[in-house]
Design a protein around this motif. Structure first.
Motif: not given
Ligand SMILES: Nc1ncnc2c1ncn2[C@@H]1O[C@H](COP(=O)(O)OP(=O)(O)OP(=O)(O)O)[C@@H](O)[C@H]1O
Length: 550
Positions: A172-174, A180-186, A265-268
């Motif tokens: 849902s977030e990644v 959302d359609d926020e661009p990702r920092n690759k 990183c957002r999730y572990l």
């Protein structure tokens, strides 16, 4: 993995547990049964109250030192918001943004579809396309708190769908299905999932790939041991994945070599967390906990208790069996974590250990409260039937063969404790015309996946294996599990047994033992709270031995 099994001793109390049966399980519409917080809500407004948790006092959450402070008479609990994406809270000591959590928001008591859980439309479309119509109980309970950024420990029985319970909020977030359609920092790795075996790691990757589809499957990369490390490093550089799934050793190794950048990183996720806490993983896990989502290494867990500076990451710990060591680790690594079970969501703070914590009764947490029932693990699917049958050691394999015929099982996993004996058992079965194969950690990665493929597609009827296959392996067709040698304790029994009866299917578990081992089976029966009936295999039938019934 064999080493893991080897250093467990035959202890039948302590980390083991009692079992609470869940009746009326149905996976067709499991969410109709209510998800409830422990105890009864006494608050009309629906807020999560201490009374509803069965606690009379307030749990203060404003300061780490005050975490256990209890004071009388206040009834509303405020659970701090785990992570505010707009505000980087790392490095701000003692500041926690509070968010009042209400019961309805955390636990959708009557979710009938994935859309009620707050998942994005694109993801729901994919779920439907893959045939997932209704969330299971544990998914309905876990997804909303994870979406609200809470650290969680997810505990529910084997085969109940815990993988999607954490995978869906992450998607849902990644990645391309996110809200959302926020661009990702690759350059950023956004989620790290740690699993104790290659097989489990690869299985989790397949679940991600299924939902992401062929065009985006490169967003997920597996970093499992036994595969070529430099090829994995190359792929990291080339594909710039957002999600990493791997085994502790390989993740720690590549991270230590400076080739894996997970500080933001957002999730572990720690899948099969109780196994990951084993001594053999300790060093690697320590590195992972200390680096993933830790900007500038802030908030390293202290040896003597909870950290003082929190990291800007969300930690999700998962297993069918949650001994108190996991609760303790979650308190140390997480920020006000919740314990999510299929029918309960409670603050982990309110969970007290079962007494005694270990067989010697040397619990250091004797000052903790009495909310013991929250440890009742509900680890075994209620649809399983359990039997044992007695024979001499030299006749065990023959009894296994007769058992397979008597149950008319098509897809059988038989467990032994040591990999050396597996080959001999395979030989004996094949000599009697039964397709069998061995699977253990000493085989190459390729051989292991070939054998698993053959087992999944029915070419192999009996898979002889050790603890390697006891955790997480999802082969829905498996209709019989046999313990050709006794598991070392009730936790091992639960994970072995859980390879059958997945997601409400029928399953049979047979323990073949010697006369002198029957007392161990009786102890397992007591600890697990299930009936393990004595049986014989006569004239191609499983006959329950009525005389042995207690
Ligand atoms: N909502 C759903 N609808 C249909 N099938 C589902 C759903 N959720 C999960 N499944 C399927 O159920 C099976 C078991 O799921 P999963 O492997 O996640 O269980 P688990 O609880 O993690 O088990 P274990 O404790 O053994 O690891 C898988 O085949 C999975 O694809």
């Amino acid at each position: 993995m064999p080493a893991l099994a080897a250093h467990r001793v035959l202890l039948l109390v302590g980390d083991s547990f009692s079992f609470r049966k869940v009746s009326g399980f149905s996976w067709v519409a499991p969410v109709r049964s209510s998800v409830r917080f422990f105890g009864r809500s006494s608050n009309e407004s629906g807020h999560l109250t201490l009374a509803s948790l069965g606690i009379k006092s307030e749990i203060e959450t404003t300061s780490v030192n005050e975490k256990n402070k209890l004071s009388q008479g206040v009834s509303t609990i405020e659970v701090p918001r785990r992570r505010d994406k707009k505000v980087n809270m790392s490095g701000i000591k003692g500041v926690k943004k509070k968010e009042r959590v209400d019961v309805e928001a955390l636990a959708p008591f009557a979710a009938k579809s994935f859309s009620e859980l707050g998942l994005p439309p694109l993801l729901i479309e994919r779920l439907e396309r893959e045939g997932y119509q209704v969330p299971t109980d544990v998914q309905a309970a876990a997804i909303p708190p994870i979406l609200k950024n809470h650290d969680v420990v997810i505990q529910s029985y084997t085969g109940s769908g815990k993988t999607l319970a954490y995978l869906l909020p992450i998607l849902s977030e990644v990645g391309p299905l996110k809200k959302d359609d926020e661009p990702r920092n690759k350059m950023d790795i956004e989620a790290v999932i740690v699993a104790p075996s290659r097989e489990l790691g690869m299985q989790i990757v397949r679940e991600f790939e299924k939902l992401l589809g062929p065009a985006d499957k490169r967003l997920v990369q597996q970093l499992v041991g036994g595969a070529n490390r430099s090829r994995q490093e190359e792929a990291l550089k080339k594909n710039k994945p957002a999600i990493i799934v791997g085994t502790p050793g390989r993740i720690a190794e590549i991270s230590a070599a400076g080739k894996l950048h997970t500080h933001s990183c957002r999730y572990l996720v720690l899948d099969e967390v109780d196994q990951l806490l084993a001594f053999s993983f300790r060093e690697d896990l320590h590195r992972i906990i200390g680096h993933v989502g830790r900007r500038s290494g802030a908030g390293l867990p202290g040896a003597n208790g909870p950290e003082t500076t929190r990291a800007d990451r969300q930690i999700i710990m998962v297993s069918a069996t949650v001994p108190f060591s996991v609760i303790r680790a979650a308190r140390s690594w997480g920020s006000d974590p919740l314990l999510v079970q299929a029918k309960n969501v409670i603050p982990l703070e309110s969970v007290a250990p079962r007494a005694p914590l270990n067989p010697l009764g040397t619990s250091s947490d004797s000052n903790l409260g009495t909310n013991l029932q929250t440890q009742a693990p509900m680890s075994l699917p209620p649809s399983l039937k359990h039997y044992y049958s007695v024979t001499r050691i030299q006749h065990k394999v023959d009894m296994l063969r007769r058992c397979v015929h008597a149950v008319d099982a098509k897809c059988v996993i038989a467990f032994m404790n040591h990999s050396k004996k597996l080959k001999d058992a395979v030989f004996k079965l094949e000599a009697r015309g039964m397709n069998a194969a061995e699977l253990h950690g000493d085989l190459s990665k390729l051989t292991r996946s070939t054998i698993l493929k053959k087992f999944r597609n029915g070419e192999v009827r009996v898979l002889l294996t050790n603890e390697l296959s006891a955790r997480g392996l999802d082969i829905p067709e498996c209709d019989l599990v046999v313990n050709l040698e006794l598991p070392t304790d009730s936790i091992h029994y639960a994970h072995r047994a859980g390879r059958t009866g997945r997601l409400g299917r029928r399953g049979t578990v047979v323990t073949i033992c010697e006369e002198a081992e029957v007392f161990v089976v009786k102890k397992l029966q007591k600890q697990l709270g299930v009936c393990i009936e004595a049986c014989e295999f006569t004239e191609g039938k499983l006959i329950v031995n009525e005389e042995e019934k207690t």
